[in-house]
Design a protein around this motif. Structure first.
Motif, PDB file in Angstrom:
ATOM      1  N   ASP A  93     -29.041  10.550 -16.739  1.00  0.00           N
ATOM      2  CA  ASP A  93     -27.825  10.094 -17.380  1.00  0.00           C
ATOM      3  C   ASP A  93     -27.628   8.596 -17.232  1.00  0.00           C
ATOM      4  O   ASP A  93     -27.771   8.031 -16.154  1.00  0.00           O
ATOM      5  CB  ASP A  93     -26.607  10.815 -16.786  1.00  0.00           C
ATOM      6  N   ALA A  94     -27.282   7.974 -18.350  1.00  0.00           N
ATOM      7  CA  ALA A  94     -26.904   6.569 -18.338  1.00  0.00           C
ATOM      8  C   ALA A  94     -25.400   6.491 -18.072  1.00  0.00           C
ATOM      9  O   ALA A  94     -24.743   7.515 -17.883  1.00  0.00           O
ATOM     10  CB  ALA A  94     -27.257   5.929 -19.675  1.00  0.00           C
ATOM     11  N   LEU A  95     -24.850   5.295 -18.046  1.00  0.00           N
ATOM     12  CA  LEU A  95     -23.425   5.134 -17.779  1.00  0.00           C
ATOM     13  C   LEU A  95     -22.610   5.503 -19.012  1.00  0.00           C
ATOM     14  O   LEU A  95     -23.006   5.238 -20.132  1.00  0.00           O
ATOM     15  CB  LEU A  95     -23.121   3.698 -17.368  1.00  0.00           C
ATOM     16  N   ASP A  96     -21.454   6.105 -18.756  1.00  0.00           N
ATOM     17  CA  ASP A  96     -20.613   6.538 -19.863  1.00  0.00           C
ATOM     18  C   ASP A  96     -19.172   6.134 -19.575  1.00  0.00           C
ATOM     19  O   ASP A  96     -18.893   4.967 -19.384  1.00  0.00           O
ATOM     20  CB  ASP A  96     -20.772   8.047 -20.073  1.00  0.00           C
ATOM     21  N   GLY A  97     -18.257   7.090 -19.450  1.00  0.00           N
ATOM     22  CA  GLY A  97     -16.843   6.800 -19.266  1.00  0.00           C
ATOM     23  C   GLY A  97     -16.538   6.019 -18.003  1.00  0.00           C
ATOM     24  O   GLY A  97     -17.312   6.021 -17.040  1.00  0.00           O
ATOM     25  N   MET A  98     -15.374   5.339 -18.004  1.00  0.00           N
ATOM     26  CA  MET A  98     -14.988   4.516 -16.869  1.00  0.00           C
ATOM     27  C   MET A  98     -13.459   4.475 -16.774  1.00  0.00           C
ATOM     28  O   MET A  98     -12.777   4.312 -17.779  1.00  0.00           O
ATOM     29  CB  MET A  98     -15.535   3.105 -17.090  1.00  0.00           C
ATOM     30  N   LYS A 107     -29.061   0.558 -15.731  1.00  0.00           N
ATOM     31  CA  LYS A 107     -27.778   1.238 -15.532  1.00  0.00           C
ATOM     32  C   LYS A 107     -26.877   0.376 -14.666  1.00  0.00           C
ATOM     33  O   LYS A 107     -26.841   0.517 -13.456  1.00  0.00           O
ATOM     34  CB  LYS A 107     -28.008   2.602 -14.880  1.00  0.00           C
ATOM     35  N   VAL A 108     -26.162  -0.550 -15.304  1.00  0.00           N
ATOM     36  CA  VAL A 108     -25.341  -1.490 -14.554  1.00  0.00           C
ATOM     37  C   VAL A 108     -23.898  -1.509 -15.049  1.00  0.00           C
ATOM     38  O   VAL A 108     -23.624  -1.237 -16.212  1.00  0.00           O
ATOM     39  CB  VAL A 108     -25.910  -2.928 -14.615  1.00  0.00           C
ATOM     40  N   VAL A 109     -23.011  -1.847 -14.115  1.00  0.00           N
ATOM     41  CA  VAL A 109     -21.623  -2.144 -14.443  1.00  0.00           C
ATOM     42  C   VAL A 109     -21.467  -3.645 -14.282  1.00  0.00           C
ATOM     43  O   VAL A 109     -21.769  -4.198 -13.218  1.00  0.00           O
ATOM     44  CB  VAL A 109     -20.641  -1.404 -13.504  1.00  0.00           C
ATOM     45  N   MET A 110     -21.020  -4.298 -15.341  1.00  0.00           N
ATOM     46  CA  MET A 110     -20.780  -5.735 -15.302  1.00  0.00           C
ATOM     47  C   MET A 110     -19.310  -5.993 -14.984  1.00  0.00           C
ATOM     48  O   MET A 110     -18.447  -5.194 -15.347  1.00  0.00           O
ATOM     49  CB  MET A 110     -21.118  -6.369 -16.654  1.00  0.00           C
ATOM     50  N   ARG A 111     -19.038  -7.107 -14.310  1.00  0.00           N
ATOM     51  CA  ARG A 111     -17.652  -7.501 -14.051  1.00  0.00           C
ATOM     52  C   ARG A 111     -17.454  -8.928 -14.562  1.00  0.00           C
ATOM     53  O   ARG A 111     -18.234  -9.825 -14.258  1.00  0.00           O
ATOM     54  CB  ARG A 111     -17.321  -7.439 -12.568  1.00  0.00           C
ATOM     55  N   TYR A 134     -14.317  -4.631 -16.414  1.00  0.00           N
ATOM     56  CA  TYR A 134     -15.569  -3.945 -16.091  1.00  0.00           C
ATOM     57  C   TYR A 134     -16.113  -3.305 -17.361  1.00  0.00           C
ATOM     58  O   TYR A 134     -15.362  -2.688 -18.114  1.00  0.00           O
ATOM     59  CB  TYR A 134     -15.327  -2.850 -15.051  1.00  0.00           C
ATOM     60  N   VAL A 135     -17.417  -3.432 -17.572  1.00  0.00           N
ATOM     61  CA  VAL A 135     -18.064  -2.835 -18.738  1.00  0.00           C
ATOM     62  C   VAL A 135     -19.364  -2.186 -18.281  1.00  0.00           C
ATOM     63  O   VAL A 135     -20.174  -2.816 -17.601  1.00  0.00           O
ATOM     64  CB  VAL A 135     -18.368  -3.878 -19.838  1.00  0.00           C
ATOM     65  N   PHE A 141     -25.856  -6.908 -23.098  1.00  0.00           N
ATOM     66  CA  PHE A 141     -25.808  -5.450 -23.025  1.00  0.00           C
ATOM     67  C   PHE A 141     -26.832  -4.847 -23.954  1.00  0.00           C
ATOM     68  O   PHE A 141     -27.108  -5.378 -25.019  1.00  0.00           O
ATOM     69  CB  PHE A 141     -24.434  -4.913 -23.460  1.00  0.00           C
ATOM     70  N   GLY A 142     -27.364  -3.689 -23.550  1.00  0.00           N
ATOM     71  CA  GLY A 142     -28.195  -2.912 -24.457  1.00  0.00           C
ATOM     72  C   GLY A 142     -27.284  -2.090 -25.359  1.00  0.00           C
ATOM     73  O   GLY A 142     -27.326  -2.179 -26.575  1.00  0.00           O
ATOM     74  N   LYS A 143     -26.411  -1.295 -24.733  1.00  0.00           N
ATOM     75  CA  LYS A 143     -25.474  -0.431 -25.452  1.00  0.00           C
ATOM     76  C   LYS A 143     -24.178  -0.353 -24.649  1.00  0.00           C
ATOM     77  O   LYS A 143     -23.994   0.558 -23.849  1.00  0.00           O
ATOM     78  CB  LYS A 143     -26.080   0.955 -25.619  1.00  0.00           C
ATOM     79  N   PRO A 144     -23.267  -1.307 -24.825  1.00  0.00           N
ATOM     80  CA  PRO A 144     -22.040  -1.300 -24.018  1.00  0.00           C
ATOM     81  C   PRO A 144     -21.230  -0.025 -24.243  1.00  0.00           C
ATOM     82  O   PRO A 144     -21.068   0.425 -25.371  1.00  0.00           O
ATOM     83  CB  PRO A 144     -21.283  -2.539 -24.493  1.00  0.00           C
ATOM     84  N   ASN A 145     -20.770   0.554 -23.140  1.00  0.00           N
ATOM     85  CA  ASN A 145     -20.018   1.803 -23.217  1.00  0.00           C
ATOM     86  C   ASN A 145     -19.264   1.965 -21.909  1.00  0.00           C
ATOM     87  O   ASN A 145     -19.830   1.831 -20.842  1.00  0.00           O
ATOM     88  CB  ASN A 145     -20.975   2.980 -23.431  1.00  0.00           C
ATOM     89  N   GLY A 146     -18.012   2.285 -21.972  1.00  0.00           N
ATOM     90  CA  GLY A 146     -17.184   2.392 -20.783  1.00  0.00           C
ATOM     91  C   GLY A 146     -16.574   1.049 -20.461  1.00  0.00           C
ATOM     92  O   GLY A 146     -17.282   0.053 -20.341  1.00  0.00           O
ATOM     93  N   ILE A 147     -15.244   1.012 -20.357  1.00  0.00           N
ATOM     94  CA  ILE A 147     -14.553  -0.253 -20.145  1.00  0.00           C
ATOM     95  C   ILE A 147     -13.275   0.010 -19.364  1.00  0.00           C
ATOM     96  O   ILE A 147     -12.616   1.029 -19.577  1.00  0.00           O
ATOM     97  CB  ILE A 147     -14.268  -0.930 -21.508  1.00  0.00           C
ATOM     98  N   ALA A 148     -12.949  -0.884 -18.439  1.00  0.00           N
ATOM     99  CA  ALA A 148     -11.723  -0.740 -17.647  1.00  0.00           C
ATOM    100  C   ALA A 148     -11.308  -2.107 -17.108  1.00  0.00           C
ATOM    101  O   ALA A 148     -12.157  -2.948 -16.823  1.00  0.00           O
ATOM    102  CB  ALA A 148     -11.939   0.221 -16.481  1.00  0.00           C
ATOM    103  N   PHE A 149     -10.009  -2.301 -16.974  1.00  0.00           N
ATOM    104  CA  PHE A 149      -9.469  -3.490 -16.331  1.00  0.00           C
ATOM    105  C   PHE A 149      -9.116  -3.159 -14.896  1.00  0.00           C
ATOM    106  O   PHE A 149      -8.698  -2.040 -14.589  1.00  0.00           O
ATOM    107  CB  PHE A 149      -8.183  -3.954 -17.033  1.00  0.00           C
TER     108      PHE A 149
END
Length: 163
Positions: free
Chosen positions: A90-95, A61-65, A52-53, A36-44
């Motif tokens: 905008d980059a990725l934020d909340g999730m 701008k990616v979501v990893m699983r 998901y991160v 990750f460059g700057k991990p932000n936003g996380i959900a199960f």
């Protein structure tokens, strides 16, 4: 808008570029991923089989699983959804996630809704870009969106996963 503390408050403070986890018992913290460059936003996922991160990186701008293991560790991290070519700064934020497993991600141009299979289902575009959000109301079908200068809500047909 900068990532982390405002520059005038930062001296030599550095943010590590890894996702960490800590056990419920004990006091050790160990890294789980360094891609990750700057991990932000996380959900199960609703069944907690996947984590998901989002990555707050304007160039990636990616979501990893990740697959969640019985001991709580994660592995087999793969790009689940890539918004890099989407227009917008905008980059990725909340999730957040709903009961059907659809992922809601603050990304370029609004709040993206992504199916559990990784298909873009649509984008909610409020008056101002939302950065964070939460499920609310008695039945949990209202999504409250927080933007820099506004708070919005939208009633949906599906219930969100709440803590």
């Amino acid at each position: 808008m900068p990532f982390g503390p405002v520059k005038s408050f930062v001296t030599s403070l550095r943010f590590p570029s890894f996702t960490a986890k800590t056990p419920l018992k004990g006091n050790s913290l160990r890294g789980s991923s360094k891609n990750f460059g700057k991990p932000n936003g996380i959900a199960f996922s609703p069944d907690e089989k996947y984590l998901y991160v989002g990555d707050w990186d304007e160039k990636k701008k990616v979501v990893m699983r990740y697959e969640v293991q019985p001991d709580g560790s994660v592995n087999n991290g793969k790009i689940f959804f890539d918004m890099t070519s989407a227009p917008g700064e905008d980059a990725l934020d909340g999730m957040k996630i709903d009961k059907a497993g659809n992922l809601y991600v603050s990304g370029p141009g609004g709040l993206w809704i992504i199916s559990p299979e990784g298909k873009h289902l649509g984008t909610i575009v409020p008056p101002k870009h939302p950065h964070n959000f939460a499920w609310g109301d008695a039945e949990g079908k209202t999504l409250y969106l927080c933007a820099r200068i506004g708070l919005y809500r939208i009633k949906l047909n599906i219930e969100g996963v709440r803590p």
